[in-house]
Design an enzyme around this catalytic site. Structure first.
Site, PDB file in Angstrom:
ATOM      1  CB  SER A  58     -14.906  -6.346  -5.367  1.00 21.84           C
ATOM      2  OG  SER A  58     -13.507  -6.476  -5.559  1.00 21.84           O
ATOM      3  N   GLY A  59     -14.183  -9.651  -5.573  1.00 16.26           N
ATOM      4  CA  GLY A  59     -13.638 -10.591  -6.541  1.00 16.26           C
ATOM      5  C   GLY A  59     -12.267 -10.143  -7.012  1.00 16.26           C
ATOM      6  N   GLY A  60     -11.929  -8.884  -6.721  1.00 16.84           N
ATOM      7  CA  GLY A  60     -10.623  -8.363  -7.126  1.00 16.84           C
ATOM      8  C   GLY A  60      -9.556  -8.677  -6.088  1.00 16.84           C
ATOM      9  CB  VAL A  61      -5.887  -8.754  -6.407  1.00 18.37           C
ATOM     10  CG1 VAL A  61      -5.427  -7.375  -6.740  1.00 18.37           C
ATOM     11  CG2 VAL A  61      -4.805  -9.504  -5.690  1.00 18.37           C
ATOM     12  CG  ASP A  62      -7.260  -3.763  -5.091  1.00 18.16           C
ATOM     13  OD1 ASP A  62      -6.228  -4.355  -5.456  1.00 18.16           O
ATOM     14  OD2 ASP A  62      -7.796  -2.848  -5.725  1.00 18.16           O
ATOM     15  CB  SER A  63     -11.898  -6.649  -1.740  1.00 19.00           C
ATOM     16  OG  SER A  63     -12.134  -7.503  -2.832  1.00 19.00           O
ATOM     17  CB  SER A  64      -8.749 -11.148  -2.360  1.00 23.14           C
ATOM     18  OG  SER A  64      -9.801 -11.174  -3.272  1.00 23.14           O
TER      19      SER A  64
ATOM     20  CE  LYS B  27      -4.991  -4.333  -8.645  1.00 21.43           C
ATOM     21  NZ  LYS B  27      -6.360  -4.030  -8.225  1.00 21.43           N
TER      22      LYS B  27
ATOM     23  CB  CYS C 159       7.836  21.509 -10.531  1.00 17.87           C
ATOM     24  SG  CYS C 159       7.108  22.452 -11.869  1.00 17.87           S
ATOM     25  CE1 TYR C 160       3.142  27.421  -6.684  1.00 10.69           C
ATOM     26  CE2 TYR C 160       3.587  26.222  -4.656  1.00 10.69           C
ATOM     27  CZ  TYR C 160       3.075  27.331  -5.303  1.00 10.69           C
ATOM     28  OH  TYR C 160       2.504  28.342  -4.584  1.00 10.69           O
TER      29      TYR C 160
ATOM     30  N   GLY D 263       2.838  21.617  -8.170  1.00 15.33           N
ATOM     31  CA  GLY D 263       1.446  22.022  -7.958  1.00 15.33           C
ATOM     32  C   GLY D 263       0.993  22.908  -9.097  1.00 15.33           C
TER      33      GLY D 263
ATOM     34  CG  HIS E 193       7.242  17.105 -12.566  1.00 21.16           C
ATOM     35  ND1 HIS E 193       6.518  17.186 -11.399  1.00 21.16           N
ATOM     36  CD2 HIS E 193       7.001  18.255 -13.231  1.00 21.16           C
ATOM     37  CE1 HIS E 193       5.859  18.327 -11.361  1.00 21.16           C
ATOM     38  NE2 HIS E 193       6.137  18.999 -12.469  1.00 21.16           N
TER      39      HIS E 193
ATOM     40  CD  GLU F 220       7.446  14.098  -9.602  1.00 22.03           C
ATOM     41  OE1 GLU F 220       8.672  14.231  -9.464  1.00 22.03           O
ATOM     42  OE2 GLU F 220       6.668  15.061  -9.643  1.00 22.03           O
TER      43      GLU F 220
END
Ligand code: XMP
Length: 531
Positions: free
Chosen positions: A241-247, A387, A96-97, A69, A187, A189
């Site tokens: 939207s035409g994108g993969v997420d909404s599809s 994604k 870390c924090y 943080g 970190h 990650e």
């Protein structure tokens, strides 16, 4: 929009192992979740101050990770982990924090350093007993890590000892083996700690006893149950939207609730060439999902007229989308819910955690850009996915591969690729340039190696010469990046011959552009989109 732990993530079946991540506001906390998921471990991120004892116990975590943080534990009123977590008898890992607050709360001392330590460092692993230290982290290892801290641990609490040190951080890795409390100053990650994933895996698997039982198949089943429980017999609309997420969202919803779902495709006038036809065809004809195709070009372009500020553009577009959805919801016969393909990076980059100052970078239209007052309730089954996990879910759902592989396309569309004022003329110019660029990338066999590629039309005109004539036309910038999740990105290293070919084609074939540049900014410090 609040970001509470309860609405944050799908509730898993009791059979899953859980890890809880308490967030102190680091920009990279979500990457901890990512590294854990890569090992098949289910986890949730909760703001540190949203974790009552009753809630934490009800979640049955096998272990808790305290994130990094931006604060200093030396500041008055700095955030602390709730005290009860030190008494629950479960393993803890402070990053870390998170390490510093653990040390301070357990009686050790944290001091401000003379200098801050940022960037690459090397940790020498000193211990051969600790279950945190196996694989690449076995005793004697000299591991590259990423440091980003000002304060450091100066004295350990009782029963802790050092298990790894670096030149700048003598307490780089610490442990209380009896209690199974661990802390690292760096970190693990981020990608600059190349074996960070293994370190988390050592914690989750060796110490917490996780089995790695979280898969996309399980996610699909859980989400379907969760969607049915949330929606009941209600009607849902889903914006495509035409994108993969909404599809993927739409197809998952259709599997869960069938024709209670109606998809809405809003043609904002800000779509790429041919996009509308492709989307309508896939959903109406291939999937047979009820679809409203709403022509809203005049509405969107009218409201955006003269607007140049990126955040204002995003807010206007977000509001118009909701207006259109509200109208369509009535047409559908009082739909109560709006489904969106919001992903985790959208959430994390748009929301400031209460008490955890992760700053707002952009108002993504499907998150922070939504007006406070909206008549529809949100269904966001992918709010916690990255994604590539969405693509994995798309495959799990049997979607066509070429659709799954499509580069991301933002909700606000070409509006955020035309810095400055948006006009119909500019949109048309940009569409043509973008089509040529993507066509050349596909012809060169590079499309799948690139996370996202697109053209940007700059609000700058420059002088050129074509034939014997002077030209005074727009500059087009080409952007192409590699990334695994859109959170960080590097520019794609095209060879010059390729760039030259694209530039020649754009200038020859697109009236209105007489100069092409290539954007070589990574993220950070740039973002992927220009606005
Ligand atoms: P930035 O530009 O923030 O983008 O580095 C990261 C990823 O998110 C996409 N993006 C959006 N997606 N609505 C979306 O659905 C938005 O408002 C939005 N803004 C950016 C961007 O294309 C990239 O993949």
């Amino acid at each position: 929009m609040t970001n509470t732990a309860t609405d944050f993530i799908p509730r898993p079946k009791e059979t899953h192992d859980h890890i809880l991540i308490l967030d102190f506001g680091s920009q990279v906390t979500q990457l901890i979740a990512r590294r854990l998921r890569e090992s098949g471990v289910y986890c949730e991120i909760w703001p540190f101050n949203d974790a009552s004892r009753a809630r934490v116990e009800a979640f049955h975590p096998r272990g808790i990770i305290l994130s990094g943080g931006p604060c200093s534990v030396l500041d008055k009123d700095s955030p602390h982990a709730p005290d009860f977590i030190y008494e629950m008898g479960i393993p803890l890992l402070g990053i870390c924090y998170g390490q510093q607050t653990m040390v301070q709360q357990l009686g050790g001392i944290v001091e401000a350093g003379d200098s801050r330590e940022f960037g690459r460092a090397y940790v020498d692993v000193l211990d051969d007993q600790s279950p945190l230290l196996s694989g690449p982290w076995a005793k004697g290892a000299h591991e590259q890590v990423w440091m980003s801290h000002g304060d450091h641990v100066a004295h350990l609490p009782a029963d802790f000892h050092v298990i790894g040190k670096s030149d700048g951080a003598p307490y780089a890795m610490i442990a209380n083996e009896e209690k199974q409390f661990y802390g690292v100053q760096f970190h693990p990650e981020v990608v600059h700690t190349p074996h960070g994933r293994e370190l988390y895996r050592n914690f989750t698997h060796n110490i917490c006893g996780c089995k790695g039982d979280w898969t996309m198949k399980a996610f699909r089943e859980e989400q379907i149950e969760k969607i049915r429980a949330q929606v009941g017999k209600g009607k849902v609309i889903c914006g495509l939207s035409g994108g993969v997420d909404s599809s993927v969202t739409a197809i998952l919803l259709h599997e869960a609730i069938g024709d209670q779902l109606t998809c809405i495709y809003v043609d904002t006038g800000l779509m790429r060439a041919g996009e509308s036809d492709q989307v309508v065809q896939l959903f109406r004809e291939h999937y047979n999902i009820p679809l409203i195709h709403e022509e809203a070009e005049d509405l969107f372009l009218g409201e955006l007229e003269g607007v140049t500020d990126p955040e204002t553009k995003r807010k206007i577009i977000g509001k118009l989308f909701i207006d259109v959805f509200d109208k369509c919801a009535k047409e559908v016969g009082d739909a109560e819910f709006l489904a969106q393909g919001t992903l985790y990076p959208d959430v994390i980059e748009s929301v400031s955690f209460t008490g955890g100052p992760s700053v707002t970078i952009k108002s993504h239209h499907n998150v922070g850009g939504l007006p406070e007052k909206m008549n529809l309730k949100l269904v966001e089954p992918m709010r916690e996915l990255f994604k590539d996990e969405v693509r994995a879910l798309g495959r799990e759902l049997g979607m066509p591969e070429d659709f799954i592989r499509r580069h991301p396309f933002p909700g606000p569309g070409l509006a955020i690729r035309i810095p400055g004022e948006i006009t119909r003329e500019k949109i048309e110019i940009l569409r043509k340039a973008d089509t040529i660029y993507i066509e050349e990338i596909k012809n060169a066999g590079l499309y799948d190696a690139i996370w996202q590629a697109f053209a940007v039309l700059l609000p700058v005109k420059t002088v050129g010469v074509m034939g014997d004539d002077r030209t005074y036309d727009y500059v087009c910038a080409l952007r192409a990046v590699t990334s695994t999740d859109g959170m960080t990105a590097d520019y794609y290293h095209f060879d010059h011959e390729f760039l030259g070919r694209v530039s020649t084609r754009i200038i020859n074939e697109v009236r209105g552009i007489n100069r092409v540049t290539y954007d070589i900014t990574s993220k950070p410090p740039g973002t992927i989109e220009w606005e």
